[in-house]
Every structure is written in structure tokens, then in C-alpha cells.
Motif scaffolding. Sequence first.
Motif, short mmCIF file in Angstrom:
data_model
loop_
_atom_site.label_atom_id
_atom_site.label_comp_id
_atom_site.label_asym_id
_atom_site.label_seq_id
_atom_site.Cartn_x
_atom_site.Cartn_y
_atom_site.Cartn_z
N ARG A 290 0.82 -1.21 0.00
CA ARG A 290 0.00 0.00 0.00
C ARG A 290 0.86 1.27 0.00
N THR A 291 1.88 1.22 -0.82
CA THR A 291 2.82 2.34 -0.91
C THR A 291 2.54 3.17 -2.15
N SER A 292 2.90 4.43 -2.08
CA SER A 292 2.75 5.31 -3.24
C SER A 292 3.80 4.96 -4.29
N SER A 293 3.54 5.35 -5.51
CA SER A 293 4.41 5.02 -6.62
C SER A 293 5.86 5.44 -6.37
N GLN A 294 6.05 6.61 -5.78
CA GLN A 294 7.42 7.12 -5.60
C GLN A 294 8.25 6.28 -4.63
N LEU A 295 7.59 5.43 -3.82
CA LEU A 295 8.31 4.59 -2.88
C LEU A 295 8.50 3.16 -3.41
N ASN A 296 7.93 2.89 -4.59
CA ASN A 296 8.02 1.55 -5.17
C ASN A 296 9.22 1.42 -6.10
N ASP A 310 2.82 -0.72 -14.89
CA ASP A 310 1.45 -0.29 -14.66
C ASP A 310 1.48 1.03 -13.92
N LYS A 311 0.36 1.71 -13.85
CA LYS A 311 0.33 3.07 -13.32
C LYS A 311 0.75 3.16 -11.86
N GLY A 312 0.57 2.10 -11.10
CA GLY A 312 0.93 2.13 -9.69
C GLY A 312 2.42 2.07 -9.44
N TYR A 313 3.19 1.74 -10.48
CA TYR A 313 4.63 1.63 -10.29
C TYR A 313 5.39 1.99 -11.58
N SER A 314 4.78 2.85 -12.40
CA SER A 314 5.46 3.25 -13.64
C SER A 314 6.44 4.39 -13.40
N ARG A 319 11.31 10.63 -11.23
CA ARG A 319 11.07 9.74 -10.09
C ARG A 319 10.80 8.33 -10.61
N PRO A 320 11.81 7.66 -11.13
CA PRO A 320 11.60 6.33 -11.72
C PRO A 320 11.30 5.27 -10.66
N CYS A 321 10.49 4.31 -11.03
CA CYS A 321 10.24 3.13 -10.19
C CYS A 321 11.05 1.93 -10.69
N PHE A 322 11.24 1.87 -12.01
CA PHE A 322 12.00 0.76 -12.58
C PHE A 322 13.49 0.99 -12.36
N VAL A 323 14.16 0.00 -11.78
CA VAL A 323 15.61 0.05 -11.57
C VAL A 323 16.22 -1.19 -12.21
N HIS A 335 15.54 5.95 -1.14
CA HIS A 335 14.27 6.23 -0.46
C HIS A 335 13.25 5.13 -0.71
N LYS A 336 13.55 4.18 -1.59
CA LYS A 336 12.59 3.15 -1.98
C LYS A 336 12.40 2.13 -0.85
N GLN A 337 11.13 1.78 -0.58
CA GLN A 337 10.86 0.87 0.53
C GLN A 337 10.05 -0.36 0.16
N ALA A 338 9.39 -0.38 -1.00
CA ALA A 338 8.63 -1.54 -1.46
C ALA A 338 9.23 -2.03 -2.77
N LEU A 339 9.71 -3.27 -2.79
CA LEU A 339 10.51 -3.78 -3.90
C LEU A 339 9.86 -5.01 -4.54
N ALA A 340 9.97 -5.10 -5.87
CA ALA A 340 9.50 -6.29 -6.58
C ALA A 340 10.58 -6.74 -7.56
N TYR A 341 11.13 -7.91 -7.30
CA TYR A 341 12.20 -8.48 -8.12
C TYR A 341 11.62 -9.73 -8.77
N VAL A 342 11.16 -9.61 -10.03
CA VAL A 342 10.32 -10.66 -10.60
C VAL A 342 11.05 -11.47 -11.68
N ILE A 343 12.32 -11.72 -11.46
CA ILE A 343 13.12 -12.51 -12.41
C ILE A 343 13.94 -13.54 -11.65
N SER A 344 14.49 -14.48 -12.40
CA SER A 344 15.43 -15.47 -11.87
C SER A 344 16.68 -15.42 -12.73
#
Length: 408
Positions: A290-296, A310-314, A319-323, A335-344
Motif C-alpha cells: 500500500r505504498t505510493s508510486s514514488q516509494l516503489n 502499470d500506473k501504480g509503479y510506472s 522519479r523512476p520506479c524501474f531500476v 528512499h525506496k521501501q517496497a521492492l518487486a524483483y520478478v526474475i530469476s
Amino acid sequence: MENKIKIVDSIMGSGKTSWAIQYMNEADGNQKFIYITPFLSEVQRIKSAVKNHVFYEPVNKGKGKLDSLKKLILNEKNIVSTHALFQTADDEMMELIRASNYTLILDEVMSVVEEYPLNNDDFKLLIDNEMIYIDKHDGTVHWNDESKYQDTKYDELKMVCKTENLIYFENTILFWTFPVEVFKSFKQVYVLTYLFEAQEQRYYYDMHQLNYSYKAVARTVDGVYTLVNHEEKDPYNKEQIKSLINIYEGNLNSIGDNPNSLSLSWYGKNALLLKKMKKNISTYFKNNTRTSSQLNMWTCYKVYRGELKDKGYSGTSKRPCFVAHNARATNDYQHKQALAYVISRFMKPHKYKFFRSKGIEVNQDLWALSELLQWIWRSRIRTGKPVNLYIPSKRMRTILKDYLDSDK
């Protein structure tokens, strides 16, 4: 004699760059440095942080940045530049370095083995016209100075061939390797990284039988940084690190249960599951953190970024979300606190086979762990603050948990 190549192998945020800045500030005027970093922002940081020496960066004027770099070396200036420029080193630059007694500080490992972009038709044309020939023993591609075609559009290839850094492998692929003589040209070399044993630059050093020793950064009670032998370093507090990473456990992980799920080849074969992954990422940020986009902060293979965002993490350009999954040595996302690492992550098959053909054992899981930790440490965990992590690949999740539970 102590090895002149020293691997400063300490966990991210332990003060490797701070030690390097302190070391350069304390050096006398006779010691000359070349500091190489992945990012232009870090170039500016070094220029402003090192007060006791003036550092110059190459400029894109006249004959270009490489020529500017050579002139700075010729004039024995302290230099700060990027990996990208340093990778273009040629024989002339090596000779200039060798004659000037420079110390190299390499902030993070470089890409030292890459596929060379030459299509099959061009390669066949070069062979058929005897412009190049291949050493049957080790696959090294040589330029033929006796051929009648010398002034062609292949001048860049010609230069690479003349430094003997192009290798034809398994009759299918060309590999460029960074000129190993560059590292030999310096008076001493410091490589600032973590888990060097798992990285391509270590495999490359072993392939070329370069000797190196391990060091670590320690900090005294009065805040001074020092180098110690690696085995004498303070043990990392894994329990504290573990307490800062809240790993998601739930139904969104089922997409990554199979051993090869979320690999690059998996992404290429599963168009419908890509849509499922996009929903999973959105659900995780919207309902779980439940974090804002800038923290994702999230990552996937670059080629699939457009299909998964998607718009919630674009995010935005400022202020990029993709790293990028191979991001290193940057503090831009702390400053990022919510992370999604969706690869192997797996080393590219041809590169893996290339190192194996040279007698080098590659640990795929340790390599993947090294890449994953570097990415996680772009976030606010580097400042000692907790993060939430969605890592659906069962393989990558297990590798990370095993690391956090180990005493190494």
C-alpha cells in the motif's frame, strides 16, 4: 610480494567509497589516481569529495573522450571517469598508464566479457576476403595486415583484433574481452565490490591467471576507515540484515514455483503468464505494501519492461520506479521501501560455456545472489531502514534466505 590487485570485498553500505575518498585525500602529491565508476553522478561526487587533489574528467571534444583521457594521462593528472569510457582502452592507453605509475580504483566490477555485435554475413565476408583469420588453438581473431582491404568500415573491429581481445567461440559467437594488460599496467589496483568470488570479473582474472588478494573495509571508533585482511573483518550481522527484509510469502509466489520460472527464456515463452505477472506486481504494491508510486521499486528483463509496467509503479523520468536488475554503485533510489524483483537470474548460456571452456567453474546460484543483493541495496536498506520484498521466483527466494541464514 603482496599482490598489486586488491579486492576490497565488503557489503554494500559498509564504507568502501568513503574509504577510497579518505585514501585519496591522505595520499601525497606524488601518487596519481584513476578512479572509475559506473555513473556520471559518482564522477561529480569524487571531484567534489576529494579536497587534497584536483580530479579531471575526460571531455567529448576534438577527437573524443578517449583521446581526452589519454592526454590527461600523458599530463599525469588525477582522473575520474566511467566504466563505459574505460572499457575502450587500447594499446596506446596501456603504454601511457604503464609509464606513469597510476593507482586504479575501480568502483564495482565491470563488464569484462561481452558478445561482440557482428552479424554472420559480415563475419563471413571478412573471412572470405582474408581480412581476418582465427587462431585454431584458442579462437583468437586476428586482423590480416597483408590483405588488400585495410581502409574499410571495419576499423573498430580492426582495432579490437589488433589488441587480441576478440574470440570466436564454438563456431557460433564472438566474444570481446577487456584487455587484461590494462590491469597489469597500473602500479596498484583496488576493486571495490561485494561477493567478488561470484562475479564475472573474478572468472576473468582466473582465466588470465591474474593474482589478487582480498581486503575489507573496517571503521575505527573515531570514524576513520581502514583496510584489513578479509579474514580479519568484522562479521556481518546477518540477523540485523534479515530483520530489515520482509519477504512476501503468499499466493502471488505460485507463478515462480518451477526451477526455471522467471528466467529470460521463460519470459519469452509465456505471453499469458506475463499478464498474470503484471497483475501480481500491481496487487503486491496496491494491497500488500500500500505504498505510493514514488516509494516503489521494481525490475524485470529490460525487453519486457513495457509489458509489465502499470500506473501504480510506472514512475516518471525524474522519479523512476524501474531500476535495472544489474544496477550498482548508485544512491539514487535509497528512499525506496517496497521492492518487486520478478526474475530469476542466470548467466547467459554462451558466456557460461565460454568460462567453462577455459577451465573456470561458475557458481550460477552465487552469481545470481550477488546480482540480487546489489539490486536490493539500491533501496533504503542501505541506510538501515526496513524494506518489503516481493520475489516470486522460488529459486531466488531460497538463495536469498539461505544467505541470510548463513554465518558467512
